[in-house]
Every structure is written in structure tokens, then in C-alpha cells.
Design a protein around this motif. Structure first.
Motif, short mmCIF file in Angstrom:
data_model
loop_
_atom_site.label_atom_id
_atom_site.label_comp_id
_atom_site.label_asym_id
_atom_site.label_seq_id
_atom_site.Cartn_x
_atom_site.Cartn_y
_atom_site.Cartn_z
N THR A 1 8.51 34.32 15.41
CA THR A 1 8.72 32.99 14.85
C THR A 1 7.43 32.18 14.78
O THR A 1 7.42 31.07 14.24
N THR B 1 19.72 37.37 19.03
CA THR B 1 19.46 35.95 19.21
C THR B 1 19.28 35.17 17.91
O THR B 1 19.15 33.95 17.91
N GLU C 1 16.86 34.94 15.63
CA GLU C 1 15.59 34.34 15.23
C GLU C 1 15.31 34.71 13.77
O GLU C 1 15.66 35.79 13.32
N GLU D 1 29.31 23.86 17.82
CA GLU D 1 27.98 23.32 18.11
C GLU D 1 27.98 22.26 19.20
O GLU D 1 27.03 22.16 19.98
N ARG E 1 24.18 26.23 24.13
CA ARG E 1 23.57 26.20 22.80
C ARG E 1 24.34 27.10 21.86
O ARG E 1 25.03 28.02 22.29
N SER F 1 23.61 29.24 18.20
CA SER F 1 22.55 29.68 17.29
C SER F 1 23.15 30.28 16.03
O SER F 1 23.91 31.26 16.09
N TYR F 2 22.83 29.68 14.91
CA TYR F 2 23.23 30.20 13.59
C TYR F 2 22.23 29.66 12.59
O TYR F 2 22.03 28.44 12.51
N SER G 1 20.38 22.56 13.30
CA SER G 1 19.81 22.57 14.65
C SER G 1 19.08 23.87 14.97
O SER G 1 18.37 23.95 15.99
N HIS G 2 19.22 24.89 14.14
CA HIS G 2 18.54 26.17 14.40
C HIS G 2 17.03 25.96 14.25
O HIS G 2 16.57 25.32 13.28
N HIS H 1 15.72 26.84 10.81
CA HIS H 1 16.70 26.57 9.74
C HIS H 1 16.05 26.41 8.38
O HIS H 1 16.51 27.00 7.39
N PHE I 1 25.97 32.29 20.86
CA PHE I 1 26.00 31.07 21.68
C PHE I 1 25.89 31.43 23.15
O PHE I 1 26.12 32.57 23.55
#
Length: 394
Positions: free
Chosen positions: A136, A161, A163, A278, A285, A287-288, A293-294, A297, A313
Motif C-alpha cells: 500500500t 485483509t 488491502e 461498519e 473495524r 474492511s471493504y 473508511s477503507h 478507498h 472485520f
């Protein structure tokens, strides 16, 4: 209208179709190991150079398999493809075919455990230098990719996860030094794949996942330019025996008819579930990639129109709380696969990524509280109700 100008749904149904002399509607299944030649001279000629619709041995190619390969190449935006017996056969084949002792590979550290094994335990043993980076972080790619880097490998969306990597940046930096980029597109799905659009040289897909998508068949495919696919990729794979069998190819072909409909329904439901979870008080947390909020994103949405079919999550309370949650579910099935028509829940730390050293799990964010949801084709309201009641057990 040419095949290249057709829409994706049309290509999924008709792309690469070959009909026999009988004019069948459904794709024919050629369950044969070998092929017959009219004369000894014809056999010799074919072994020297087989034509596009000429076949020698099922390990080298088969009419049913070739239809599937052509269709997968068309929907992913590449010139050609070679189908394999599993997704990991595709990953291993692409890497082994293009690398040799002394080469340098840069890869994202957030990879499926089997991919890490091929890199760190197999290729490293044969003299390939491996550098793992935080995928990332664009600066990490810039620092790791050298003038002598041969190849770059990454998952478009990491498992488990989620990413997301800035693929356009990685491709640009890699191509400046002449390194090829291989993208594992299992999580991105063939429908939302952006590897070709972003300039990646090769994408590998586990067709066990969304393509079959119904828990029946293993399969994989390597997609890329024709010279690479019919050159080093085909040469390595046909001699090492990783070819997809014709029956699996035929089942995959029939699955492609509904792939777009299935994946879009699953992805829509995944977003709905991620949004509903969420702010849940029992989750640390969610994660999507489709959620604002990712962390990645904006990059995710600039590369694809969807965040995919998987949600991750973290449950407060670690393993004990996770197991109470998993055991309370009524619709979600506890399994280790994803991208099935049936919704699946996985606890990566104790199953799919169990053998990773704890230090590596910590770096990747694979905690004892992490849960991976693969969203299927059930009614979204039923899935949400099941998740909410199971969270009450935590």
C-alpha cells in the motif's frame, strides 16, 4: 459488430465458441487424451507446428479447454490465456516460467500463504532473490524495484485483509526498469479485473473462485500477451503437467454464462453488509474497499467499479469471541474457500493463514479477531439478520 466490440455479458456467453460438424448449441466437451492424424506426414507436421485449431495431446491443449482460454482472455482484456488445474498452478506456472537463478522479484507482503510459500521456499531455494514490501506504500515499491529487478508480483486485493495496491503506479515504476508485472486477480474477480487496463503484463486467476463459483471445480488461468502465453508459459506448463482437464473446462464455460450476474449481485450484497456492520459496537473495524473508511478507498474506486464480494472485520474479544460468532451462524457456512454462491465465513488465523509465523500475521493484520466473509447469492436481508443474531452471541 466484432468480438472485440461486444459487451462483457455477450462475451461471457459467446466468446471463443468452437462448434463441431454437428452444430451443437452448448459447447462440446472433448473428453479425450490424444488426437488422430490422417497420415504419418500430418502427424509430423503437427508436431513441428500445430495450427490454432490443431491439437496433439490433452496436456498440451484441447478444444474445450481452448474455448475456455479464449473466453477468459477476452473478458480480462488480454490476447491469450493458458488454463491450469488450479489457481496455485497458475501462480506457480507464471512465476517459474519467467524466472531463473539470479533474478530479483519484488512482491507485496500481503499475499495468500501458498503464494508466499512459492516465493520464499521454492523460488528462493533455486536462487531467486525475493524482496517483500508494504504494497500500500508507493514509496516502498519505488525503493525496492531496482535496475536489475526482473518481475513484480502482487494481489490486486489482498487475501484476507483486503488491502488495495495502486496498480498503475507499480506498473509504471516496474516498466521503467523492464520488469514484468504479474497480478493475482482472485479477489478482484474477472468481472471487476483492472489488471490489463492498468498495464499489468500478466494476470493469474483462480477460476475455482468466482468463475466456477459453486463449490465444484478447481481451476486457474494465466492471461497475457500471446507471445508470452504461447511461449514460456505454455512451454513450462505443458511439460510440467498443470493443464486443466476438459470436464472442468466445460463446467467453467457453462459457469461463465452467469458470471456477471452472480458477481454483481454478490458485490452489491457485500457493500450492503459492510455498510450495516461498519458501526456495530462489537466490531473493532470493518474492511471493504467500497467503504469510504477503507484506507485505500480512493485508489480502489479509481481502478474498479466495486470493492468485490468479500468483507473482512475484526471482532473484539479475539479467538474465543470469533468462535462463538462462527458457531452461532445459521446461513453462513464455515469453510476456507471464498467466492462461492453459498455465503462462507472463515477464521484466517486458525485456518488459511495458520502456518504463517506470528510476527508475519501481526504485520499483515491477521489477528485472532479477524473474520473473512465471502458473500454468496442468498437474500441480503437473510444474511444480515444471520450476522446480527450471531454477533449477539459474542
Amino acid at each position: 459488430m466484432t468480438e472485440k466490440t461486444r459487451g462483457k455479458r455477450t462475451t461471457l456467453v459467446h466468446g471463443g465458441t468452437r462448434r463441431s460438424q454437428y452444430g451443437e448449441v452448448s459447447e462440446a466437451m472433448f473428453l479425450t487424451q490424444g488426437f488422430v492424424y490422417d497420415t504419418a506426414e500430418a502427424a509430423e507436421e503437427r508436431f513441428v507446428q500445430a495450427g490454432p485449431d490443431e491439437f496433439i495431446y490433452a496436456r498440451y491443449g484441447n478444444p474445450t479447454v481452448r474455448m475456455f482460454e479464449d473466453r477468459m482472455a477476452a473478458i480480462t482484456g488480454y490476447e491469450d490465456a493458458f488454463a491450469t488445474a488450479s489457481g496455485m498452478a497458475a501462480v506457480n506456472g507464471a512465476l517459474m516460467a519467467l524466472l531463473k537463478a539470479g533474478d530479483h522479484v519484488v512482491a507485496s507482503r500481503a499475499l495468500f500463504g501458498s503464494c508466499l510459500y512459492v516465493l520464499e521456499s521454492v523460488l528462493a531455494r533455486f536462487g531467486v532473490e525475493i524482496t517483500l514490501v508494504d504494497g500500500t506504500d508507493n514509496a516502498a515499491w519505488d525503493a525496492a524495484i531496482r535496475e536489475d529487478t526482473t518481475l513484480v508480483f502482487l494481489e490486486a486485493i489482498s487475501n484476507p485483509t483486503l488491502e488495495v495496491i495502486d496498480l498503475r503506479h507499480v506498473v509504471e515504476v516496474s516498466h521503467k526498469v523492464g520488469a514484468k508485472v504479474i497480478v493475482d486477480d482472485a479477489m478482484a474477480t474477472p468481472i471487476y479485473s483492472y489488471a490489463a487496463e492498468c498495464g499489468a503484463d500478466i494476470c493469474v486467476i483462480s477460476t475455482t473462485k468466482h468463475v466456477d463459483g459453486q463449490g465444484r471445480m478447481l481451476g486457474g488461468v494465466v492471461c497475457g500477451d500471446r507471445e508470452t502465453i504461447r511461449g514460456p508459459i505454455e512451454t513450462y506448463l505443458k511439460h510440467t503437467g498443470a493443464a486443466l482437464n476438459p470436464f472442468s473446462a466445460w463446467v467453467h464455460l457453462k459457469s461463465l454464462d452467469t458470471l456477471d450476474l452472480r458477481v454483481r449481485a454478490q458485490a452489491g450484497c457485500a457493500l450492503q453488509i459492510a455498510q450495516a456492520l461498519e458501526t456495530h459496537s462489537k466490531l473493532a473495524r470493518v474492511s471493504y474497499p467500497g467503504l469510504a473508511s477503507h484506507p485505500q478507498h480512493e485508489v480502489a474506486m479509481s481502478q474498479a467499479e466495486s470493492g468485490g464480494t468479500v468483507v473482512a472485520f475484526e471482532i473484539d474479544g479475539g479467538k474465543e469471541a470469533c468462535f462463538r460468532f462462527l458457531n452461532a451462524l445459521e446461513i453462513f457456512t464455515i469453510s476456507n474457500n471464498f467466492a462461492d454462491s453459498k455465503s462462507i465465513v472463515t477464521h484466517p488465523a486458525t485456518t488459511t493463514h495458520q502456518r504463517l509465523p506470528q510476527a508475519q500475521k501481526d504485520i499483515l493484520g491477521i489477528s485472532m479477531g479477524l473474520v473473512r466473509l465471502s458473500v454468496g447469492l442468498e437474500d441480503p436481508d437473510d444474511l444480515l439478520a444471520d450476522l446480527m443474531q450471531a454477533l449477539e452471541a459474542v
